[in-house]
Enzyme design. Structure first.
Site, mmCIF file in Angstrom:
data_model
loop_
_atom_site.group_PDB
_atom_site.id
_atom_site.type_symbol
_atom_site.label_atom_id
_atom_site.label_comp_id
_atom_site.label_asym_id
_atom_site.label_seq_id
_atom_site.Cartn_x
_atom_site.Cartn_y
_atom_site.Cartn_z
ATOM 1 C CD GLU A 192 -14.278 56.274 51.778
ATOM 2 O OE1 GLU A 192 -14.297 55.194 52.375
ATOM 3 O OE2 GLU A 192 -13.408 57.133 51.943
ATOM 4 C CG ASP A 232 -10.567 56.449 52.455
ATOM 5 O OD1 ASP A 232 -10.676 55.333 52.992
ATOM 6 O OD2 ASP A 232 -10.576 56.629 51.231
ATOM 7 C CG ASP A 241 -8.205 61.304 52.386
ATOM 8 O OD1 ASP A 241 -9.424 61.228 52.668
ATOM 9 O OD2 ASP A 241 -7.731 60.890 51.320
ATOM 10 C CD GLU A 265 -11.829 65.274 48.462
ATOM 11 O OE1 GLU A 265 -13.031 65.032 48.269
ATOM 12 O OE2 GLU A 265 -11.336 66.408 48.305
ATOM 13 C CE1 TYR A 309 -7.560 56.001 51.421
ATOM 14 C CE2 TYR A 309 -6.160 57.739 52.273
ATOM 15 C CZ TYR A 309 -7.274 57.336 51.559
ATOM 16 O OH TYR A 309 -8.086 58.274 50.975
ATOM 17 N NE ARG A 358 -6.926 59.119 46.532
ATOM 18 C CZ ARG A 358 -7.847 58.196 46.316
ATOM 19 N NH1 ARG A 358 -8.317 57.496 47.338
ATOM 20 N NH2 ARG A 358 -8.299 57.960 45.099
ATOM 21 C CG HIS A 377 -3.371 58.234 55.806
ATOM 22 N ND1 HIS A 377 -4.386 57.528 56.388
ATOM 23 C CD2 HIS A 377 -3.949 59.278 55.167
ATOM 24 C CE1 HIS A 377 -5.541 58.114 56.124
ATOM 25 N NE2 HIS A 377 -5.297 59.182 55.385
#
Length: 920
Positions: A18, A104, A106, A108, A331, A333, A378
């Site tokens: 990202e 990532d 997750d 998103e 990470y 989140r 995570h």
């Protein structure tokens, strides 16, 4: 999609992450054979409906950029600021033998990976890999554990995006029509606003209660007087003495069995006990054990950083993002407090090395999360790596906010694997009989407690903070958790060094802080912790909430918004309903529900549930005046108007037609709970019912007055009323039948007015000031093309106007001093976004050696950017302004010059449809 890296052939492999900072760190670990580049977040999104092609605006896509007639199919477009990025990604993909999507793990991140596939359309093998931390070991493990794209997670993210679009675009226009333009509604932000407003309502309804108690300082008669300790009165004649928790929010006692002391009783009792004989009545000793807190999740990190570091949620997440991308933490989140085996081993090993083997328990500590969702994949937020770097080891690499947050994460992680704190808690009961002047004897009993920590355990590394509560004066008088008490036994005699009567007043419910709001949102299951920082920023940016210190104070406009939503969209601000939406999204992410069926149910409803579409189209008449009105006192109503809140008294029944009701402005810094009945009456009594005559206009001879009006203080020209004598002097006109017409009252002339500047006041404004204000706009002259330039004051501040071209200027005082030459100089500069003049630079780095122009950092539409006035380059998202150096700024500008301007494209934009077959 292959799942093993061993299938690849030697050659260049493209890895997409990202952010540039992340790509730089990963590239260093992967080495030759890999090219690592960044997508800069999402490359596509739903456009504004106004940006849709004309042929789509009249279809089912036109209202939301979502095709309502085709299973809520989203219409995606590549964002304008991402076209260059997409072109660079496509160029990088050419010649690559494999594509690694390393966004990532997750929702998103999974959606970003899916959008990259849809746009890039790779013809080479594609691999999906994720890593919870950016370390060499984690990346090597990820290359051995690659997987396919998780389509249910993509569905959940897309459902959430469409849900938020439907929610916001259906409900926000209702707020525009009935409250004010520019407002917005959101699935999480509206509920967060409601929480803050409800707490303020509780504070407004709160009525304080006063009560008294006694505190004393005591010491053993047979021991060292330095062994004195504090104790507090807890019982009188066998009845418990009332404390703050015994009162309702209306100031009434909850129970009649407690004794409420008034000032007279407390003071007389204190005097009687001053020379009384005290003795220990009981000693209760219990073992004390305290376990360490779990490692950080996104939510607990935001809460603890707010308590201990005074970070806002936004700052916490920005700093954590940088730490993660640069390989310092895992990470950031996550909803899971669990640690990997490597992390547990690292924490236990480090605790043993730094504090001793006795500080590490025999059994490993295992922490489990309460929620079951996509972010549970995570582990907790912890220092990166299979062995942790101590704060001392990173002190030379991290500075300021980054170091403080890393240290907090390190302490919490290590402490989570350490031994319990041990000790003992003792509670003493001591009492005496007090002989009053009336001859009656009263039995007074005091209590003191304290904890002695005999083994600090995890507390040697870290201790969790707490939010402030109500009625903190009710805390025991022992002075804290580790207050020490002398070694006493029942029957031991004590002497009272002093006994004092202390008055208290109950406290209203405390306002939310960012930390406590985050905590409640998580407890209610509303939203995701990873979005809380953005949610709180949004409700502040919208003007719903402002900060006072760390407290969140709602605006009056937030009261109107919440009231409208509660009365007409109740479910959509209901806490349980909103939490169920979040759980539904988790079910979609787990593949237990389908997005199309769910969206149909939400928007159109069924026999049991009314959908949002039906509710919006069947609202009926909403009384905007009622929505924007709050009764403060009998006969005084607060109204939320276009220019802010004001108080209003109704007109008496016999008021003349055209009479304006009495109004008073509400000070901007006055919190809602501070607008009491007494304050409202005071404001009404001091409102601008009277005016101050400043003098006469030397040109017209008319009086000029200063007044305090509904929209603030202003000056006005007083137009004299036409008298009967003046009307009689008019020429007589006749009807056709010869009868005379009654005198015609001339049309009332509109008076000149002018609002006072912020630096002016009603008490000091002069006639000269007033004449200048009333003669605005001021004409400066014309430009070379003959266009007139004026200067004037507006709702958003002072500005120049030339035709349709407006330019802001620095201060209100400049309205009277700015010259035509200065105005022409301003118009010769490029127009700033929104017509505003440029803000001061965020940073300055001297002259550029190539352009010989000053290099500065400015705040632009898409974030901070570096410019020398000729070349612009956006500051990488992963980099803080504080991290920029002159050398780095010059290097970024040089790279941008070398690339040259981006080629212009004129190709028409077509809807980006996804492959439905790949989603089934």
């Amino acid at each position: 999609m292959p799942t093993k890296a061993t299938d690849k052939k030697p050659g260049r492999k493209l890895v997409i992450v990202e952010s540039p900072a992340k790509s730089k760190t990963i590239a260093g670990y992967l080495g030759e054979g890999f090219e690592v580049t960044a997508s800069m977040g999402h490359i596509r999104d739903l456009p504004q409906p106004s940006d849709l092609p004309a042929e789509l605006k009249k279809t089912g896509v036109g209202k939301f950029a979502v095709d309502l007639d085709n299973d809520f199919e989203p219409y995606y477009v590549v964002s304008a600021n991402k076209k260059k990025t997409v072109a660079e990604l496509k160029a990088a993909l050419k010649g690559a033998e494999a594509l690694y999507l390393a966004t990532d793990g997750d929702r998103e991140g999974e959606a970003i990976a899916w959008h990259l596939l849809e746009v890039l359309k790779p013809k080479v093998p594609v691999y999906r890999l994720t890593f919870p931390e950016i370390t060499k070991e984690a990346i090597q493990r990820a290359l051995l554990e690659m997987r396919e794209l998780d389509i249910p997670m993509v569905d959940a993210q897309e459902t959430r995006r469409i849900l938020d679009r439907l929610y916001g675009y259906e409900i926000s226009p209702v707020l525009w029509r009935k409250v004010a333009r520019g407002l917005s509604a959101g699935r999480v932000q509206s509920v967060a606003t409601r929480l803050v407003v409800e707490r303020e309502r509780e504070r407004m309804a709160f009525r304080a209660a006063s009560y008294w108690d006694l505190t004393g300082t005591f010491s053993p008669l047979s021991g060292d007087e330095r062994q004195s300790f504090a104790a507090k009165l807890v019982s009188l004649d066998g009845s418990r003495v009332a404390t703050g928790k015994d009162f309702t929010d209306l100031g009434e006692l909850k129970s009649s069995t407690v004794a409420r002391l008034d000032a007279e009783t407390a003071e007389s009792l204190a005097a009687e006990l001053q020379d009384a004989e005290f003795a220990v009545r009981s000693v209760d000793t219990k073992p004390y054990t305290r376990r360490p807190a779990a490692p950080f999740t996104t939510s607990t990190l935001q809460q603890e950083a707010a308590r201990k570091l005074r970070f806002s949620s936004r700052v916490t997440m920005q700093v954590a993002q940088r730490l993660y991308e640069n390989g310092y933490i895992t990470y950031m989140r996550t909803d899971s407090p669990a640690l990997s085996d490597q992390a547990v081993n690292a924490a236990r090993r480090q605790a043993s090395e730094l504090y001793g083997a006795e500080y590490v328990p025999d059994a490993r500590r295992v922490y489990k999360g309460k929620s079951k969702n996509a972010q549970e994949a995570h582990e907790a937020i912890r220092p990166a790596g299979d062995s942790f770097r101590t704060p001392a080891q990173v002190a030379g690499q991290l500075r300021g906010e980054e170091f403080r947050l890393y240290e907090l994460i390190w302490k919490r992680t290590v402490a989570s694997q350490m031994a319990d704190a041990k000790g003992s808690t003792a509670t003493l009961r001591l009492g005496a009989l007090a002989a009053g002047p009336d001859g009656k004897t009263r039995d007074a009993e005091f209590s003191a407690s304290g904890t002695v920590i005999t083994f600090r355990g995890f507390m040697a590394a870290y201790e969790e903070g707490k939010d402030a509560g109500r009625n903190e004066q009710d805390a025991s008088a022992d002075g804290g958790q580790e207050a020490r008490l002398p070694n006493l036994a029942a029957g031991d005699k004590l002497g009272a060094k002093e006994v004092n009567a202390v008055g208290h007043e109950t406290s209203p419910p405390p306002r939310f802080t960012e930390a406590s709001l985050v905590k409640v949102l998580e407890e209610l299951g509303i939203g995701r912790p990873s979005t809380y920082a953005a949610t709180i920023s949004t409700i502040m940016d919208r003007g719903y909430v402002r900060t006072r210190g760390q407290a969140l104070v709602p605006s009056w406009i937030a009261f109107s918004v919440v009231r409208l939503l509660e009365e007409h969209f109740h479910d959509y601000v209901d806490y349980d309903f909103t939490a169920e939406l979040e759980e539904d999204l988790d079910r979609i992410a787990r593949g237990e529900a389908g997005r199309v069926d769910w969206l149909n149910h939400f928007y159109y409803g069924d026999r049991k549930v009314t959908g949002l579409h039906t509710i919006v189209n069947d609202l009926g008449e909403i009384d905007a005046r009622k929505i924007n009105s709050i009764e403060i006192a009998e006969g005084i109503t607060l109204r939320v108007g276009k220019f802010g809140p004001y108080l209003e008294k109704p007109l008496p029944a016999d008021a003349e037609e055209g009479t304006e009701p009495q109004r008073a402005n509400v000070p901007e810094d006055l919190a809602p709970d501070e607008l009491t009945v007494e304050k409202a009456i005071e404001l009404m009594n001091t409102s601008g019912t009277e005016e101050r005559i400043l003098g006469e206009d030397p040109v017209t001879g008319r009086s000029i007055a200063a007044r305090d009006g509904r929209y603030g203080p202003y000056v006005i020209e007083l137009i004299p009323e036409v008298t009967e004598e003046e009307l009689a002097k008019q020429p007589v006109e006749y009807y056709k039948n010869g009868k005379p017409k009654p005198p015609k009252k001339p049309t009332k002339e509109k008076p000149r007015t002018g609002s006072l500047f912020a630096s002016m006041s009603l008490d000091t404004v002069t006639l000269e000031d007033a004449l200048k204000l009333m003669n605005l706009p001021r004409v400066l002259g014309v430009d070379a093309e003959g266009k007139e330039i004026t200067v004037q004051n507006g709702r958003f501040g002072p500005y120049l106007k030339k035709g349709t071209d407006s330019r802001s200027i620095g201060s209100e005082e400049e309205i009277f001093t700015i010259t035509l030459e200065q105005a022409l100089e301003i118009y010769s500069q490029p127009k700033q976004r929104g017509g505003r003049t440029a803000a001061p630079p965020l940073a300055e780095f001297g002259d550029d050696p190539v352009s010989e122009k000053p290099v500065v950092v400015k705040d632009g539409r898409f974030g901070p950017y570096i410019t020398d006035g000729v070349t612009n380059i956006t500051v990488p998202r992963s980099m803080a302004i504080e991290e920029l150096t002159r050398e780095l700024a010059l290097e970024l500008l040089a790279d941008k010059r070398a690339k040259g301007p981006a080629p212009k494209k004129t190709a028409s934009r077509a809807p980006a449809k996804r492959k439905v077959a790949a989603r089934k």
